[in-house]
Design a protein around this motif. Structure first.
Motif, short mmCIF file in Angstrom:
data_model
loop_
_atom_site.label_atom_id
_atom_site.label_comp_id
_atom_site.label_asym_id
_atom_site.label_seq_id
_atom_site.Cartn_x
_atom_site.Cartn_y
_atom_site.Cartn_z
N LEU A 1 0.72 -1.28 0.01
CA LEU A 1 0.07 -0.04 0.02
C LEU A 1 0.84 1.25 0.08
O LEU A 1 0.60 2.24 -0.62
CB LEU A 1 -1.06 0.05 1.27
CG LEU A 1 -1.85 1.29 1.46
CD1 LEU A 1 -2.84 1.47 0.25
CD2 LEU A 1 -2.60 1.32 2.77
N GLU A 2 1.99 1.12 0.80
CA GLU A 2 2.88 2.48 0.71
C GLU A 2 3.22 2.96 -0.44
O GLU A 2 3.59 3.93 -0.98
CB GLU A 2 3.95 2.15 1.89
CG GLU A 2 4.75 3.05 2.08
CD GLU A 2 5.88 3.19 2.94
OE1 GLU A 2 6.50 3.93 3.71
OE2 GLU A 2 6.44 1.78 3.23
N VAL B 1 -2.36 -11.19 -4.97
CA VAL B 1 -2.82 -11.58 -3.90
C VAL B 1 -2.93 -10.48 -2.67
O VAL B 1 -3.96 -10.51 -2.12
CB VAL B 1 -1.85 -12.93 -3.17
CG1 VAL B 1 -2.35 -13.11 -1.76
CG2 VAL B 1 -1.78 -14.12 -4.07
N TYR B 2 -1.90 -9.81 -2.63
CA TYR B 2 -1.90 -8.57 -1.69
C TYR B 2 -2.70 -7.43 -2.11
O TYR B 2 -3.35 -6.74 -1.15
CB TYR B 2 -0.31 -8.27 -1.59
CG TYR B 2 0.57 -8.78 -0.63
CD1 TYR B 2 0.21 -8.87 0.61
CD2 TYR B 2 1.06 -10.05 -1.28
CE1 TYR B 2 1.10 -9.73 1.52
CE2 TYR B 2 2.05 -10.86 -0.45
CZ TYR B 2 1.94 -11.04 0.81
OH TYR B 2 2.78 -11.73 1.66
N ILE B 3 -2.79 -7.15 -3.30
CA ILE B 3 -3.83 -6.09 -4.04
C ILE B 3 -5.20 -6.66 -3.69
O ILE B 3 -6.01 -5.63 -3.22
CB ILE B 3 -3.72 -6.08 -5.59
CG1 ILE B 3 -2.42 -5.50 -5.82
CG2 ILE B 3 -4.79 -5.19 -6.16
CD1 ILE B 3 -2.14 -4.10 -5.10
N SER B 4 -5.43 -7.99 -3.87
CA SER B 4 -6.93 -8.45 -3.61
C SER B 4 -7.30 -8.21 -1.98
O SER B 4 -8.35 -7.95 -1.58
CB SER B 4 -7.05 -9.98 -3.95
OG SER B 4 -6.90 -10.15 -5.29
N ARG C 1 -7.91 -4.68 -1.31
CA ARG C 1 -9.10 -4.08 -1.70
C ARG C 1 -10.35 -4.71 -0.92
O ARG C 1 -11.17 -3.93 -0.45
CB ARG C 1 -9.54 -4.77 -3.14
CG ARG C 1 -8.54 -4.13 -4.01
CD ARG C 1 -8.71 -4.71 -5.61
NE ARG C 1 -8.33 -3.77 -6.71
CZ ARG C 1 -8.03 -4.39 -7.74
NH1 ARG C 1 -7.77 -5.79 -8.06
NH2 ARG C 1 -7.30 -3.41 -8.69
N ARG C 2 -10.14 -5.78 -0.30
CA ARG C 2 -11.17 -6.41 0.86
C ARG C 2 -11.07 -5.33 2.16
O ARG C 2 -12.20 -5.07 2.71
CB ARG C 2 -10.93 -7.72 0.98
CG ARG C 2 -11.15 -8.78 0.11
CD ARG C 2 -11.23 -10.22 0.79
NE ARG C 2 -9.86 -10.48 1.54
CZ ARG C 2 -8.76 -11.10 0.67
NH1 ARG C 2 -8.90 -11.62 -0.53
NH2 ARG C 2 -7.73 -11.32 1.24
N ILE D 1 -8.40 0.67 -5.58
CA ILE D 1 -7.01 0.37 -6.26
C ILE D 1 -7.64 0.02 -7.54
O ILE D 1 -8.23 -0.83 -7.55
CB ILE D 1 -6.41 -0.68 -5.39
CG1 ILE D 1 -5.64 -0.10 -4.06
CG2 ILE D 1 -5.11 -1.08 -6.40
CD1 ILE D 1 -5.13 -1.38 -3.17
N GLN D 2 -7.17 0.79 -8.51
CA GLN D 2 -7.66 0.36 -9.81
C GLN D 2 -6.48 -0.24 -10.58
O GLN D 2 -5.37 -0.41 -10.26
CB GLN D 2 -7.79 1.67 -10.69
CG GLN D 2 -8.97 2.38 -10.12
CD GLN D 2 -9.02 3.76 -10.94
OE1 GLN D 2 -7.97 4.22 -11.56
NE2 GLN D 2 -10.25 4.47 -10.71
N THR D 3 -7.04 -1.43 -11.23
CA THR D 3 -5.87 -2.04 -12.18
C THR D 3 -6.01 -1.55 -13.35
O THR D 3 -6.72 -1.08 -14.25
CB THR D 3 -6.31 -3.63 -12.50
OG1 THR D 3 -6.32 -4.32 -11.06
CG2 THR D 3 -5.46 -4.27 -13.28
N VAL D 4 -4.78 -1.05 -13.98
CA VAL D 4 -4.51 -0.55 -15.35
C VAL D 4 -3.97 -1.69 -16.23
O VAL D 4 -2.58 -2.11 -15.78
CB VAL D 4 -3.60 0.68 -15.38
CG1 VAL D 4 -3.33 1.22 -16.57
CG2 VAL D 4 -4.15 1.66 -14.45
N ARG D 5 -4.72 -2.46 -16.99
CA ARG D 5 -4.32 -3.50 -17.63
C ARG D 5 -2.94 -3.35 -18.45
O ARG D 5 -2.92 -2.49 -19.10
CB ARG D 5 -5.45 -4.08 -18.65
CG ARG D 5 -5.11 -5.63 -19.17
CD ARG D 5 -6.52 -6.07 -19.72
NE ARG D 5 -7.63 -6.14 -19.07
CZ ARG D 5 -7.67 -7.14 -18.01
NH1 ARG D 5 -6.81 -8.08 -17.97
NH2 ARG D 5 -8.83 -7.10 -17.22
N GLY D 6 -2.21 -4.25 -18.35
CA GLY D 6 -0.57 -4.24 -18.69
C GLY D 6 0.32 -3.35 -18.33
O GLY D 6 1.41 -3.15 -18.59
#
Length: 220
Positions: free
Chosen positions: A159-160, A193-196, A199-200, A207-212
């Motif tokens: 996160l940091e 795994v940590y991003i998921s 988000r929970r 947290i947005q995913t920018v594909r690629g």
């Protein structure tokens, strides 16, 4: 935060690295002065723990060379020597703090955190606010709408990396470089795994995913 340990006593180096990783730091370890100078000179570390008695090049010379090259990374020197003269010599070469062996691990961690706080206070604020989130990088605490959110050390470290560049896209390689050590050869998808998990705990929209490209922390 990414730390470099330059220590030729391998058992001590491994023990320190294990403990500091448990605190949420990414830690690299080398065992001689020349390698330490090379790695510290890359400029990717937030702090260097530097032994004085090293093969190849002693800690005094490593420290002096880094300062002469303009590197301002905080340096905590370790030595089996004892006495005011040795401490003065270490500080005169540009070290920020000095710890004599044997030392308490708790004291070392406190010194490390104090040096990092000191460095942070001279630059950007250690408290980051992104929408409803407050990330205290010094105390390593996170609040959402004023309520503290419990994070593991590694979750906080991920996160940091997003928080200090809030609104920008941060790639997986950049997160791996700062949160895991250079010897990590596992699956880079561990970050997902940590991003998921984040988000929970913080809300899926944070947290947005920018594909690629990577991930972006946004105000939510």
């Amino acid at each position: 935060m990414r730390l470099l340990i330059v220590e030729d006593e391998k058992r001590l180096a491994v023990s320190l690295a294990k403990g500091l990783r448990a605190e949420g730091f990414a830690v690299d370890v080398v065992h001689d002065g020349l390698e330490g100078l090379y790695r510290a000179g890359e400029g990717v570390y937030d702090l260097v723990v530097l032994d004085i008695m090293l093969p190849g090049m002693n800690g005094y010379r490593v420290c002096a060379a880094l300062r002469a090259a303009g590197h301002d990374v905080p340096i905590l020197m370790l030595t089996a020597k004892d006495g005011e003269y040795d401490e003065a010599e270490g500080l005169d070469t540009g070290a920020d703090d000095y710890l004599t062996k044997p030392f308490s691990y708790v004291v070392l961690v406190a010194r490390v955190k104090a040096l990092l706080r000191r460095r942070g206070s001279s630059g950007a604020s250690p408290v980051l606010r992104i929408g409803s989130l407050t990330v205290d990088t010094a105390a390593r605490r996170v609040f959402r709408d004023g309520t503290e959110v419990a994070l593991t050390a590694k979750e906080f470290a991920v996160l940091e990396q997003l928080a200090v560049r809030a609104g920008e896209v941060v790639g997986k390689p950049e997160i791996l470089e700062h949160v895991w050590d250079f010897a990590y050869d596992g699956d880079p998808n561990i970050i997902e795994v940590y991003i998921s998990a984040l988000r929970r705990k913080l809300g899926a929209a944070a947290i947005q995913t920018v594909r690629g490209a990577g991930y972006r922390l946004v105000a939510s």
